[in-house]
Design a protein around this motif. Structure first.
Motif, mmCIF file in Angstrom:
data_model
loop_
_atom_site.group_PDB
_atom_site.id
_atom_site.type_symbol
_atom_site.label_atom_id
_atom_site.label_comp_id
_atom_site.label_asym_id
_atom_site.label_seq_id
_atom_site.Cartn_x
_atom_site.Cartn_y
_atom_site.Cartn_z
ATOM 1 N N ILE A 100 -40.042 -12.284 21.862
ATOM 2 C CA ILE A 100 -38.931 -10.873 22.817
ATOM 3 C C ILE A 100 -40.617 -11.755 23.989
ATOM 4 O O ILE A 100 -40.229 -11.086 25.140
ATOM 5 C CB ILE A 100 -39.218 -10.303 22.418
ATOM 6 C CG1 ILE A 100 -38.043 -10.326 21.066
ATOM 7 C CG2 ILE A 100 -38.594 -8.960 24.013
ATOM 8 C CD1 ILE A 100 -36.570 -11.259 22.134
ATOM 9 N N ILE A 103 -40.228 -14.770 25.548
ATOM 10 C CA ILE A 103 -39.508 -14.866 26.502
ATOM 11 C C ILE A 103 -40.001 -13.915 28.078
ATOM 12 O O ILE A 103 -39.672 -14.297 29.097
ATOM 13 C CB ILE A 103 -38.034 -14.744 26.658
ATOM 14 C CG1 ILE A 103 -37.451 -15.375 27.192
ATOM 15 C CG2 ILE A 103 -37.631 -12.968 26.438
ATOM 16 C CD1 ILE A 103 -35.827 -15.537 26.769
ATOM 17 N N ALA A 104 -40.377 -13.007 28.122
ATOM 18 C CA ALA A 104 -40.924 -11.850 28.635
ATOM 19 C C ALA A 104 -41.929 -12.612 29.938
ATOM 20 O O ALA A 104 -42.120 -12.552 31.497
ATOM 21 C CB ALA A 104 -41.784 -10.538 28.043
ATOM 22 N N TRP A 107 -41.055 -15.759 32.141
ATOM 23 C CA TRP A 107 -39.900 -15.223 32.832
ATOM 24 C C TRP A 107 -40.642 -14.990 33.867
ATOM 25 O O TRP A 107 -40.120 -15.151 34.724
ATOM 26 C CB TRP A 107 -38.986 -13.793 32.353
ATOM 27 C CG TRP A 107 -38.201 -13.696 33.314
ATOM 28 C CD1 TRP A 107 -38.576 -12.463 34.707
ATOM 29 C CD2 TRP A 107 -36.768 -13.686 33.604
ATOM 30 N NE1 TRP A 107 -37.256 -12.800 34.389
ATOM 31 C CE2 TRP A 107 -35.928 -13.173 34.624
ATOM 32 C CE3 TRP A 107 -36.011 -15.047 33.340
ATOM 33 C CZ2 TRP A 107 -34.670 -13.558 35.204
ATOM 34 C CZ3 TRP A 107 -34.432 -15.379 33.817
ATOM 35 C CH2 TRP A 107 -33.994 -14.735 34.470
ATOM 36 N N ARG A 130 -31.814 -8.791 23.014
ATOM 37 C CA ARG A 130 -33.062 -7.869 22.972
ATOM 38 C C ARG A 130 -34.195 -7.945 24.202
ATOM 39 O O ARG A 130 -34.092 -6.800 25.000
ATOM 40 C CB ARG A 130 -33.472 -8.698 21.685
ATOM 41 C CG ARG A 130 -32.987 -8.034 20.360
ATOM 42 C CD ARG A 130 -34.409 -8.028 19.351
ATOM 43 N NE ARG A 130 -35.687 -7.656 19.332
ATOM 44 C CZ ARG A 130 -36.858 -7.784 18.572
ATOM 45 N NH1 ARG A 130 -36.489 -8.389 17.026
ATOM 46 N NH2 ARG A 130 -37.441 -7.351 18.800
ATOM 47 N N ALA A 131 -34.248 -8.942 24.390
ATOM 48 C CA ALA A 131 -35.311 -9.046 25.801
ATOM 49 C C ALA A 131 -34.168 -7.918 26.758
ATOM 50 O O ALA A 131 -34.713 -7.294 27.745
ATOM 51 C CB ALA A 131 -35.343 -10.366 26.012
ATOM 52 N N ASP A 134 -34.631 -4.486 26.243
ATOM 53 C CA ASP A 134 -36.087 -3.906 26.367
ATOM 54 C C ASP A 134 -36.343 -3.985 27.734
ATOM 55 O O ASP A 134 -37.610 -3.671 28.285
ATOM 56 C CB ASP A 134 -36.909 -4.998 25.468
ATOM 57 C CG ASP A 134 -36.670 -5.005 24.346
ATOM 58 O OD1 ASP A 134 -36.205 -3.405 23.367
ATOM 59 O OD2 ASP A 134 -37.864 -5.355 23.317
ATOM 60 N N ALA A 136 -37.408 -6.956 29.497
ATOM 61 C CA ALA A 136 -38.035 -7.795 28.993
ATOM 62 C C ALA A 136 -38.387 -8.700 30.648
ATOM 63 O O ALA A 136 -39.028 -9.200 30.686
ATOM 64 C CB ALA A 136 -39.047 -8.061 27.741
ATOM 65 N N VAL A 137 -36.745 -9.120 30.952
ATOM 66 C CA VAL A 137 -36.176 -9.786 31.463
ATOM 67 C C VAL A 137 -35.069 -9.405 31.922
ATOM 68 O O VAL A 137 -34.975 -8.745 32.020
ATOM 69 C CB VAL A 137 -35.422 -10.669 30.977
ATOM 70 C CG1 VAL A 137 -36.495 -11.877 30.015
ATOM 71 C CG2 VAL A 137 -34.579 -10.830 29.961
#
Length: 310
Positions: A100, A103-104, A107, A130-131, A134, A136-137
């Motif tokens: 995670i 990818i965050a 991104w 999940r991201a 969160d 995160a994206v």
């Protein structure tokens, strides 16, 4: 007639394969294919457990021809992004959290014009969701292809999760959970679990012959335990009901690797979900299936992006 040109066994002209350093210094192999002319937008596509981005060149070619910039990277621990186990053939992980974080970080460092879309296949679909939860994206839209929102297990998910958790405490948790096959007790050979198209299945074998170092084998017991626990926690996550991002889920109802019923249950709770179902004609890898399935999947994604990725 097949939608996309057969770009499968060569690096596309104009694309690059380079190395990217995650914030903790881990070296990750990445793929970039800028759009020609004025871009329609940008797609970050993430594959599943054991995947490499070469497997999706044909799908990438379809989206690139439509004006999209394409990016992808191999998850740390697989493909060309190193290994997390002393055995290079075992897909091990101590925790899904670094994925995670990766990818965050990618991104937020990714400089791509136009509306940005994130796509994930299988384990990649789970990690993308999940991201999203969160924050995160922050894409304009997301596409989950046969997402791993639950696992199929020959002994059932509860017992499978219990066995996996116990096995992490008996011996080395990084050891292989099984040998060879996608999973033990499968009623189908590996190819039939993934696709009805023998030629597209052979594309994967071609790339492994060309680059044997990118091939991965079975998961570790730790990966399996985290996958069971993580998907169960995601299914219970109350943030699903407030996730405003438009999301398309493509679900293979005959999938024997991930649990399609779990994906449909999650889709029912998403505020803005578009669901496309496939029946017995489709195995796990929808984007690498026989033409009727693959073309329908691509056409559905195209329509979704046309209306929602703005």
């Amino acid at each position: 007639m097949t939608i996309a040109a057969p770009l499968r066994r060569a690096i596309p002209a104009g694309a690059t394969i380079t190395q990217w350093s995650a914030p903790d210094g881990w070296t990750i192999r990445r793929f970039d294919w800028p759009a020609e002319g004025t871009p329609r937008g940008a797609i970050l596509f993430q594959g599943g457990r054991g995947d490499v981005f070469e497997k999706y060149f044909e799908a990438f070619g379809h989206w690139h021809a439509a004006g999209w910039t394409i990016a992808s990277f191999d998850w740390r621990g697989q493909g060309g992004s190193g290994r997390l186990s002393p055995d290079p053939h075992v897909g091990h992980v101590d925790d899904f959290a670094p994925w995670i974080a990766d990818i965050a970080a990618f991104w937020h460092a990714w400089d791509a014009p136009g509306p940005r879309v994130v796509m994930g296949h299988s384990m990649g679909g789970y990690l993308v969701l999940r991201a999203l939860l969160d924050r995160a994206v922050t894409p304009a839209a997301a596409v989950l292809v046969a997402p791993m929102l639950g696992l199929c297990a020959p002994v059932g998910p509860w017992l499978g999760a219990t066995v996996a958790r116990l096995m992490t405490h008996i011996g080395n948790p990084a050891r292989a959970a099984w040998k060879g096959h996608e999973r033990p007790g499968a009623r189908l050979e590996r190819r039939a679990l993934l696709t009805h198209d023998a030629s597209r299945y052979d594309d994967e074998q071609y790339w492994y012959r060309e680059k044997p170092e990118i091939q991965l084998g079975p998961p570790s017991w730790a990966w399996l335990a985290h996958a069971f626990a993580g998907t169960r926690a995601l299914q219970a996550d109350r943030r699903i009901e407030s996730l405003a991002v438009p999301i398309m889920l493509l679900v293979a109802e005959a999938d024997a690797l991930v649990d399609p019923a779990a994906a449909l249950r999650v889709a029912d709770r998403l505020p803005d979900a578009t669901v496309v179902r496939f029946g017995a004609e489709a195995a796990h890898e929808l984007l690498r299936e026989a033409d009727p399935v693959r073309d329908r999947a691509l056409a559905a994604i195209d329509q979704f992006l046309e209306t929602r990725a703005r």
